[in-house]
Design an enzyme around this catalytic site. Structure first.
Site, PDB file in Angstrom:
ATOM      1  N   ASP B 274       0.815  -1.204   0.000  1.00 47.32           N
ATOM      2  CA  ASP B 274       0.000   0.000   0.000  1.00 47.32           C
ATOM      3  C   ASP B 274       0.857   1.265   0.000  1.00 47.32           C
ATOM      4  O   ASP B 274       0.423   2.322  -0.423  1.00 47.32           O
ATOM      5  CB  ASP B 274      -0.919  -0.005   1.231  1.00 47.32           C
ATOM      6  N   GLY B 409      -2.990   6.167  -2.145  1.00 48.66           N
ATOM      7  CA  GLY B 409      -2.503   5.447  -3.319  1.00 48.66           C
ATOM      8  C   GLY B 409      -3.519   5.244  -4.429  1.00 48.66           C
ATOM      9  O   GLY B 409      -3.328   5.727  -5.540  1.00 48.66           O
ATOM     10  N   LEU B 410      -4.619   4.561  -4.128  1.00 49.76           N
ATOM     11  CA  LEU B 410      -5.561   4.230  -5.184  1.00 49.76           C
ATOM     12  C   LEU B 410      -6.244   5.494  -5.714  1.00 49.76           C
ATOM     13  O   LEU B 410      -6.475   5.648  -6.897  1.00 49.76           O
ATOM     14  CB  LEU B 410      -6.600   3.253  -4.627  1.00 49.76           C
TER      15      LEU B 410
END
Lengths: 428, 518
Positions: B274, B409-410
């Protein structure tokens, strides 16, 4: 018909002997006023000539740094300035030139004296005169002292406005000037009420921008919106202007009495006065009543802070049903707060100046329901179990005139409401 | 004379107040004009202290100057003793009282007070807050510490924590626990929570942990010299530094116990997939030297960031910070001029700032996220929860602190994919933050086109070429999400200028992107 406030049958507090204290004073110095003055005067820059302490005070009093580059700063004196190695005036000229070249939007520059600059006697009046010549007509340079050895908190605004008075243009026009820095929204409300009564051409000191400043002359009349403007009051009278004495425009009663005094000066009829003020007055009463339920019968103790203490005590005792135990103020100017003192029923101790430890002893002994004090005392007193209202908020919040009357009462009721609301004990 | 807008440090007497307010049973009589009492609110409001700082101010006024300010001082001193009955008194002057030269130390010495009276000489026109704290603590230690036997158990003093310190309250707990794991006791923690009687016991410890060199080093050096107590040089902020600190303590004491690392989460959190998006994030680090040194190591070695610039505001540590900057291959910024720091950050165009509350404001203005890692403090720096910077839990706290301001992150990927989505656009800011982040856009738009001329030396590049953005490239640049736009602009400008390209086209933008691709 307008009911004008009645002086208490027992005669008010104007002649109550004042307890004068001369010990440690837990108060701000006059530099603090820069925090609101620089927001009010949108083309002015305040340059404090002082020490790191002055810069740190402004930063700490501002609480949070809202503005990346605010319109105030401190020219910090360094060792070489004190030792006479550097000519302080040359240094100042250089810093001012640099500042003004970076901020072409600045039209008024205030050189603000501090404790160190007063003690080493840097002549800022001479500097202002010299710099005015250099930078005129684009920038006008004035000076005043906000030093702690001469000014207490709001007296800084007084010193600032007083420094502007001799520079104001002269006029023979019969004009009304409102004196005191108010938030724009409040100022607009006041102007709206006066205009509705047919009192036109009202000017404000300070004006929002330098080009809107009032002119002064023998036909000028002025009303103060703040009780701490003694020097400004004197400076305006020296220019021939005449003061309209009145209680200060806090709450329904204060605002009505203040407006009535101005209206009388301009010959406004009772009918017109009534029609203009009836609706906002009713709103103010309703808003105050909502808060006063919590204040009614509670006691209040004022530590000296902003000189607003006397008018606020008048508001809290007469309009919110509170009992004042002590009304402490840094300075009591009877010429200005006399009309408010007249309306406060005798009973409270009226104190001027401070000896903070002795005053704390008195407050603890009296155990008031609400203590109005500065930021340095509020949390310690809360920890001792006394509910407090920090006084600086009264200066930083719109509290004048009808539409803010409920908010003003709310500032005092909120700490009490919160104290009652918090349930932190075990339920058993 | 020096024009100052915001200051990183207060005057030296505020440093003395931090020591006095941190301690118990000590009173500070400060010769100072009315108004200097503002400093009380630093403690009662910012730190939410529930008692007044133990400071009596003489609060002289103009009318006193002509008469007798010396008597005023003596009266204040006597009143303070009578009312507060402290174990010791420190006396000194603020900036204005320094000018009137009443000599508080000399005056107090003649009064025959039945407790130690410690005079302070704090030059207000040369030095600042940290010096004031360091010097005050040193003078208190020098006057009160008594020669004595070492404790039977191996013990340490924890030195440097003060009132109004950045997470000092929690750091002392964490370091105490760390030493406990090693079988080492704590003799005295000072100045925070210590009484003058505790200060007298300092020499009983086997060594000193210098937690904050800014405020404890003079005392630590004196105790080493006069009482033979070595002190630790490593400040245990971050995983690596904490491990090094433990080694240093073992070396000083000969203990062999291992520290329990089971509470430490940073290494795994940082290694987990992550965290991949954190790789190479460019950070600018500014604050006090101790926290900057620690943050630089954490940023590079423990978070995988790239250090794009660093500096400190306390000149006393300039040499250390210069050496550190050299190690990190960046220019050091040693300055207490807020506007200079702002300029440096604008030039470096980092993706995140690790700074003080001042840099948080700079970041707000420039639209760059900021994590606060150092004093000067703000009410937010006194969280209700346990939140140390030092030791294992400190490392965990710092991981969170450094990740929180960033777009996650995403989300970062989605923003890249749907650049001009009507809802999912960059001005919306990171979704896990309440309210809208101050967008860079208005500033950036106004600057576009003139950026090349106005902006910093780097833009001119070695060849001294002025580069201009063509409208199409400018438009393309705006499609790049806000959190990398600054970097893209800077890289492209550097790329163009290095190659003598005067006009940046869409081509140039993507050539630069390919060039800097990692």
């Amino acid at each position: 018909m307008t009911e004008l406030p009645r002086i208490p049958a027992s005669g008010g507090c104007r002649d109550t002997p004042i307890l004068k204290e001369r010990g440690q004073r837990e108060v701000f110095c006059g530099l603090t006023g820069i925090i609101w003055l620089h927001r009010k005067m949108q083309d002015a820059f305040f340059l404090v000539v002082g020490s790191r302490t002055c810069a740190h005070l402004l930063q700490s009093a501002a609480g949070v740094m809202i503005f990346a580059e605010p319109r105030f700063g401190t020219a910090i004196l360094e060792e070489s300035d004190l030792a006479g190695l550097a000519d302080a005036h040359d240094e100042l000229d250089r810093e001012v030139a640099r500042l003004l070249s970076r901020r072409p939007d600045i039209r008024q520059l205030f050189l603000v004296g501090s404790c160190p600059s007063e003690v080493i006697k840097i002549d800022l009046a001479r500097a202002a005169e010299r710099l005015s010549k250099v930078h005129s007509p684009h920038v006008r340079v004035l000076n005043y002292s906000g030093s702690g050895i001469e000014t207490t908190f709001t007296q800084g605004e007084d010193a600032c406005l007083a420094s502007m008075v001799p520079e104001l243009a002269t006029t023979d026009a019969r004009e009304l000037v409102l004196v005191g820095a108010l938030p724009d929204v409040v100022e607009d409300q006041a102007l709206g009420l006066l205009e509705a009564m047919g009192i036109g051409q009202v000017r404000c000191l300070p004006a929002r921008r330098a080009d809107a400043e009032p002119a002064i002359g023998p036909n000028t009349v002025f009303a103060l919106t703040q009780p701490f403007l003694g020097d400004t009051h004197a400076a305006l009278e020296r220019r021939g202007a005449r003061h309209i004495p009145a209680p200060f425009p806090f709450g329904d009663e204060g605002t009505t009495a203040w407006l009535r005094a101005v209206a009388d000066e301009f010959g406004v009829s009772d009918e017109v006065f009534e029609s203009v003020t009836a609706a906002p007055r009713a709103r103010a009463r309703k808003a105050i009543a909502a808060q006063a339920a919590e204040l009614n019968g509670k006691s209040v103790f004022f530590f000296p802070d902003s000189q607003l203490e006397v008018p606020l005590a008048r508001f809290l005792t007469r309009e919110c049903g509170m009992d004042a135990i002590e009304i402490g103020s840094p300075f009591i100017h009877k010429g200005l707060v006399g009309p408010d003192l007249d309306l406060i029923a005798p009973g409270p101790v009226i104190s001027e100046g401070q000896d903070v430890d002795r005053q704390l002893d008195r407050a603890r002994a009296a155990a008031p329901d609400l203590t109005v004090c500065g930021l340095g005392l509020a949390n310690p007193l809360e920890a001792e179990g006394l509910a407090t209202k920090w006084a600086i908020e009264l200066v930083f919040t719109p509290v004048h005139f009808y539409e803010q009357a409920g908010d003003l009462a709310g500032l005092f009721s909120r700490p009490l409401r919160r104290k009652a609301k918090l349930k932190l004990e075990a339920a058993e | 004379m020096k024009l100052t807008v915001w200051t990183y440090e207060g005057p030296p007497h505020v440093g003395a107040m931090r020591v006095a307010t941190g301690m118990k049973g000590l009173h500070y009589v400060l010769h100072a004009p009315q108004g200097d009492t503002y400093a009380d609110l630093l403690f009662t409001m910012i730190e939410r202290r529930d008692h007044r700082p133990p400071v009596s101010y003489t609060t002289f006024q103009a009318r006193d100057l002509g008469s007798d300010t010396a008597t005023l001082f003596k009266t204040a001193c006597q009143d303070a003793y009578d009312r507060f009955k402290p174990q010791a008194i420190i006396v000194g002057a603020s900036c204005t009282a320094e000018l009137i030269q009443d000599d508080p130390g000399g005056l107090a010495a003649t009064m025959g007070l039945p407790v130690p009276v410690i005079p302070l000489e704090l030059p207000s026109y040369q030095r600042k807050e940290n010096f004031g704290a360091d010097e005050t603590f040193f003078q208190i230690v020098r006057h009160l510490a008594q020669p004595q036997e070492r404790t039977a158990q191996i013990t340490a003093n924890l030195l440097g924590a003060t009132g109004l310190g950045f997470r000092h309250r929690d750091d002392i707990e964490e370091v105490t626990a760390l030493l406990h794991d090693l079988g080492i006791g704590v003799n005295v923690i000072a100045p925070l929570n210590a009484t003058p009687a505790d200060i007298a016991r300092l020499p009983a410890a086997h060594f000193n942990v210098l937690m904050y060199p800014e405020t404890g080093e003079a005392a630590a050096r004196w105790l080493e010299r006069s009482h033979g107590q070595p002190f630790t040089k490593i400040v245990p902020i971050g995983v690596g530094a904490t491990r090094d600190f433990i080694e240093e303590v073992r070396g000083l004491t000969g203990v062999t116990a291992k520290a329990d690392e089971s509470r430490l989460r940073l290494p795994w959190y940082s290694s987990s997939v992550d965290s991949t998006y954190l790789t190479g994030k460019r950070v600018f680090i500014f604050g006090d030297a101790t926290h900057v040194k620690a943050a630089a190591r954490i940023a590079r070695d423990e978070m995988g960031f790239e250090v794009a610039g660093l500096g400190c505001y306390n000149r006393e540590f300039a040499r250390d910070i210069r050496a550190l900057a050299k190690e990190y291959g960046v220019e050091p910024l040693i300055s207490d001029d807020y506007l200079e720091v702002e300029r440096a950050i604008e030039i470096a165009q980092p993706e995140m700032i690790l700074g003080t509350q001042m840099e948080r404001h700079i970041g707000k203005r420039l639209g760059i996220p900021c994590a606060v890692i150092s004093a000067p403090v703000h009410v937010q720096d006194f969280p209700a929860r346990y939140s140390p910077q030092m030791g294992w839990e400190g490392a965990n706290v710092l991981f969170d602190t450094l990740v929180h301001p960033l777009v996650m992150g995403l989300e970062e990927h989605l923003l890249h994919m749907f650049r001009e989505d009507f809802e999912f656009h960059d001005d919306a800011g990171p979704s896990h933050h309440g309210g809208k982040a101050a967008p860079r856009a208005p500033v950036a738009e106004a600057e576009v086109g003139v950026t090349a001329q106005e902006a910093p030396d780097q833009v001119r590049g070695e060849a001294g070429i002025h580069v201009v953005w063509l409208p199409a490239a400018e438009k393309e640049l705006k499609k790049i999400p806000f959190f990398v736009r600054g970097k893209a602009r800077k890289n492209t400008e550097t790329f163009a200028s290095e190659r003598g390209v005067a006009e940046i086209s869409v081509e140039t933008l993507y050539e630069a992107k390919a060039h800097y691709a990692r």
